[in-house]
Design an enzyme around this catalytic site. Structure first.
Site, PDB file in Angstrom:
ATOM      1  N   LYS A 282      71.605  72.757  64.271  1.00  0.00           N
ATOM      2  CA  LYS A 282      71.831  71.336  63.974  1.00  0.00           C
ATOM      3  C   LYS A 282      72.885  71.246  62.853  1.00  0.00           C
ATOM      4  CE  LYS A 282      68.454  68.005  64.204  1.00  0.00           C
ATOM      5  NZ  LYS A 282      67.205  67.305  63.868  1.00  0.00           N
ATOM      6  N   GLU A 367      51.892  61.896  67.690  1.00  0.00           N
ATOM      7  CA  GLU A 367      51.157  60.790  67.056  1.00  0.00           C
ATOM      8  C   GLU A 367      49.733  60.667  67.602  1.00  0.00           C
ATOM      9  OE1 GLU A 367      54.238  60.566  68.192  1.00  0.00           O
ATOM     10  OE2 GLU A 367      55.464  59.973  66.479  1.00  0.00           O
ATOM     11  N   ARG A 395      52.251  54.889  70.508  1.00  0.00           N
ATOM     12  CA  ARG A 395      51.814  56.133  71.134  1.00  0.00           C
ATOM     13  C   ARG A 395      50.329  56.427  70.861  1.00  0.00           C
ATOM     14  NH1 ARG A 395      55.891  60.101  72.393  1.00  0.00           N
ATOM     15  NH2 ARG A 395      57.085  59.070  74.042  1.00  0.00           N
TER      16      ARG A 395
HETATM   17  C1  LIG Z   1      57.316  59.435  69.552  1.00  0.00           C
HETATM   18  C2  LIG Z   1      58.389  59.638  68.509  1.00  0.00           C
HETATM   19  N1  LIG Z   1      58.038  60.014  67.264  1.00  0.00           N
HETATM   20  C3  LIG Z   1      58.971  60.187  66.313  1.00  0.00           C
HETATM   21  C4  LIG Z   1      60.302  59.992  66.587  1.00  0.00           C
HETATM   22  C5  LIG Z   1      61.324  60.120  65.494  1.00  0.00           C
HETATM   23  N2  LIG Z   1      62.295  61.176  65.801  1.00  0.00           N
HETATM   24  C6  LIG Z   1      63.479  60.926  66.269  1.00  0.00           C
HETATM   25  S1  LIG Z   1      64.367  62.307  66.514  1.00  0.00           S
HETATM   26  C7  LIG Z   1      63.118  63.275  65.920  1.00  0.00           C
HETATM   27  C8  LIG Z   1      63.249  64.755  65.827  1.00  0.00           C
HETATM   28  C9  LIG Z   1      63.582  65.307  67.180  1.00  0.00           C
HETATM   29  O1  LIG Z   1      63.673  66.708  67.088  1.00  0.00           O
HETATM   30  P1  LIG Z   1      64.237  67.473  68.351  1.00  0.00           P
HETATM   31  O2  LIG Z   1      63.587  66.967  69.582  1.00  0.00           O
HETATM   32  O3  LIG Z   1      64.097  68.921  68.074  1.00  0.00           O
HETATM   33  O4  LIG Z   1      65.763  67.041  68.428  1.00  0.00           O
HETATM   34  P2  LIG Z   1      66.944  67.458  67.434  1.00  0.00           P
HETATM   35  O5  LIG Z   1      67.168  66.271  66.539  1.00  0.00           O
HETATM   36  O6  LIG Z   1      66.496  68.677  66.677  1.00  0.00           O
HETATM   37  O7  LIG Z   1      68.110  67.750  68.334  1.00  0.00           O
HETATM   38  C10 LIG Z   1      62.042  62.504  65.583  1.00  0.00           C
HETATM   39  C11 LIG Z   1      60.762  63.028  65.027  1.00  0.00           C
HETATM   40  C12 LIG Z   1      60.625  59.596  67.900  1.00  0.00           C
HETATM   41  N3  LIG Z   1      61.903  59.362  68.248  1.00  0.00           N
HETATM   42  N4  LIG Z   1      59.668  59.456  68.831  1.00  0.00           N
HETATM   43 MG   LIG Z   2      65.273  70.235  67.140  1.00  0.00          MG
END
Ligand SMILES: Cc1ncc(C[n+]2csc(CCOP(=O)(O)OP(=O)(O)O)c2C)c(N)n1
Ligand SMILES: [Mg+2]
Ligand SMILES: CC(=O)[C@@H](O)[C@H](O)COP(=O)(O)O
Length: 643
Positions: A282, A367, A395
């Protein structure tokens, strides 16, 4: 002319040679840094998805093949490749490019929902649909390691693995991060591999050497291959996935275009469910992001493109006030533990975690699990505080209802980003919490109007030990203080203005309500403004106050359908009070992305529009008739102040 300038569709990158692709990737990185620094957005995730996205669009044929991005925040490169470069000057702006896939922008975009862990379910559905219609198309899901910690992913994997003939390609974009490092057993598995990047290189050189040996080489390679599989299984998630019946390819360096294309071509030709495990970084290619240990610039405001530093200091937010108060509570209450669903920083728990590391639990993007685990923590004698964005509470509704409230467990849920959030689009607005919370028997919900009442109501919430409590507050800079003239039965009177109108404002709208009332006073309309503080259940004092006014108006930064206004109207009916009530709230529709302020203005939730509407109602103008006050006679109710 740059290569990037010539890219209008995936077809334009399919014809590029390797060296050109490497150059294009560099140009895309520079483009992302330049544009997103100016607008704000998900810079880190998208810098990590450049080569991966290029490879997907070279191997597959979007939109004929369905490409789904989980959460969607990492789809900027996809947008660049599919002809939307020009839109980045207005990324996440009103009328501009959405920060997430958008069906109205392109037929390459399928999923607009920014709630994580859905992509595999979409892919399962899409693949079944193609199969049932005899369409030879692939469903390709790009899912992050964080999203993979969400339960829906495992429900989907269970289904995807059920049919070995269904071509579902799952690209795990494994950068080891949600915002913070991804947690849990799965993450450990993936990390074990990710932390040995030489693993694949060693294997690759081994393969090449052995293949070149005469006869013995081939058989030796086969033998070692078995050994390799043994080694690989020992430290890789292959076992986990292959035991599920999923072909596993990887780990692959997600920034190595050739390796990614090779793996995706193998996956494409496989013709069944297959996982390509891409290891990415990232923030790759932008030192300020790579050095941001907390969140690798998961999301940035407007920043300096050289230093990565914000161009404006961040004002004190509601989250900051909450964060500091929770740490103070944590010092006084050793039974208080905090829970986050992979959003330690954004939900204000970082300080609590630093102060009480063993009392802060990150459950991953889970969640549902977090809420029921909170019920378990409470049953075990602790008082959990689950910090979650309002929109993500959706959720965990059933868990709050049936695991927490049914058992009257003392869990406090703090809903950050309640109300309109704006620039993250429809699925991020915190507009449904009051409607769904109102359905839960025995729950108590507070909506602080400023920093002072946030601290106060948070303490009141964690002091409740016979059932769930909820605190909801908005996104952005906090309102320091909106003083009360007096507190009557738990309800704060913010402004006294006679009996024409009782204006009951929820949470942060208290200040807005006072401003609108001041405008109305200048027009001779007397408005008394109150803050209910605890908005579910409706305070009985508010019903009594309503009986003394000609008109009741409610004002809330939340959905009108089943919101506070609806609840107060029902309470007035229960009290057989025929006081006319008008409810000003967020209409029940999905709202396009824009700033919070722009969305509120579009909805008429501004000082001027509120004042105008109330004046119309009171002046009994055509189309806004408000019947004079009629109070059902009742011996135990004080007579109305005016007829
Ligand atoms: C149900 C839900 N909970 C929390 C979030 C907040 N959120 C947005 S992106 C993210 C992290 C995502 O991590 P990953 O899937 O590994 O993607 P990356 O950003 O590392 O590419 C979170 C927790 C969300 N979008 N949806
Ligand atoms: Mg990730
Ligand atoms: C996709 C993602 O990361 C979201 O959770 C969103 O970007 C959060 O935005 P704010 O934290 O600015 O409300």
């Amino acid at each position: 002319m740059t290569l990037l300038g010539s890219v209008r569709s995936p077809a334009d990158i399919k014809r590029l040679k390797h060296a050109e692709l490497v150059q294009l990737a560099a140009e895309i990185r520079r483009f992302l840094i330049e544009k997103v620094s100016r607008t704000g957005g998900h810079l880190g995730p998208n810098l990590g998805a450049v080569e991966l996205t290029l490879a997907v669009h070279r191997v597959f044929d979007s939109p004929r093949d369905a490409v789904v991005f989980d959460t969607g925040h990492q789809a900027y490169v996809h947008k660049i490749i599919t002809g939307r470069q020009e839109g980045f000057d207005r990324l996440r702006k009103r009328g501009g490019l959405s920060g997430y896939p958008s069906r109205s922008e392109s037929d390459h975009d399928l999923v607009e929902n920014s709630h994580a862990s859905t992509a595999l379910s979409y892919a399962d559905g899409l693949a079944r649909s193609f199969q049932l219609q005899g369409k030879r198309r692939h469903a390709v899901a790009i899912v992050g390691d964080g999203a993979l910690t969400g339960g829906m992913c495992w429900e989907a994997l269970n289904n995807i693995a059920a049919d070995q003939e269904r071509p579902v390609v799952i690209v795990v974009n494994d950068n080891g991060r949600s915002y913070a490092p991804t947690i849990g057993g799965l993450a450990e598995h993936l990390a074990a591999l990710r932390l040995n990047p030489s693993y694949e290189k060693a294997l690759e050189s081994g393969r090449r050497t052995l293949r070149n040996l005469p006869v013995v080489g081939r058989s030796l390679y086969t033998g070692l291959h078995a050994a390799k599989s043994g080694i690989k299984d020992a430290i890789s998630p292959q076992v986990m996935f292959s035991d599920l019946g999923l072909k596993y390819l990887g780990p692959v360096d997600g920034h190595d275009l050739r390796a990614m294309e090779h793996a995706l071509q193998m996956a494409r030709s496989f013709g069944g469910p297959v996982i390509v495990h891409a290891v990415t970084r990232k923030g790759n290619g932008f030192a300020p992001a790579e050095n941001d240990q907390a969140e690798l610039m998961h999301q940035v405001k407007v920043i300096d493109p050289e230093t990565g530093l914000p161009t404006k200091p961040a004002p004190t937010s509601w989250t900051d006030v909450y964060s500091d108060e929770l740490v103070r509570i944590g010092a006084e209450r050793p039974d208080v533990v905090a829970i986050t669903a992979a959003m330690l920083g954004p939900t204000g728990l970082r300080k609590f975690a630093e102060a009480y590391p063993d009392r802060c639990i990150d459950v991953g993007i889970a969640e549902q699990h977090g809420m029921t685990a909170a019920a378990g923590l409470a049953m075990g004698g602790l008082h959990p505080v689950f910090a979650v964005y309002s929109t993500f509470l959706n959720r965990a509704f059933d868990q709050l209802l049936m695991d927490v409230a049914l058992h009257k467990q003392p869990v406090t849920v703090t809903l950050d980003r309640s109300g309109i959030t704006g620039d993250d689009g429809a699925s991020h607005n915190g507009m449904w919490d009051l409607s769904i919370l109102g359905l839960i028997p025995g729950i108590r919900v507070a909506a602080p109007r400023d920093a002072v009442t946030l601290r106060e109501e948070l303490r009141e919430a964690v002091a409740v030990d016979d059932g769930p409590t909820v605190l909801r507050f908005a996104k952005g800079s906090v309102i320091e203080e909106v003083p009360a003239l007096e507190r009557v039965g738990g309800v704060d009177v913010l402004r006294r203005g006679g009996n024409d109108v009782l204006l009951a404002a929820v949470g942060a709208f208290g200040k807005l309500a006072v401003a609108a009332a001041d405008r109305l006073a200048a027009q001779g309309v007397g408005v008394t403004v109150v803050d209910p503080r605890w908005v579910v259940p409706v305070p009985s004092t508010l019903v009594e106050m309503a009986a003394e006014h000609r008109l009741v108006v409610t004002l809330e930064d939340g959905g009108r359908h089943g919101g506070f206004g609806s609840a107060l109207a029902a309470a007035l009916r229960d009290a057989e009070l025929d006081v006319p009530l008008r409810d000003l709230a967020v209409p029940n529709r999905f709202l396009d992305h824009a700033s919070r302020e722009e969305v509120l203005a579009e909805l008429g939730l501004t000082e001027e529009t509120i004042a105008t509407r109330i004046a119309d109602w009171v002046a009994d103008r055509p189309g806004a008739r408000v019947a004079p006050l009629r109070v059902a006679s009742s011996p135990d109710r004080p007579e109305a102040a005016n007829g």
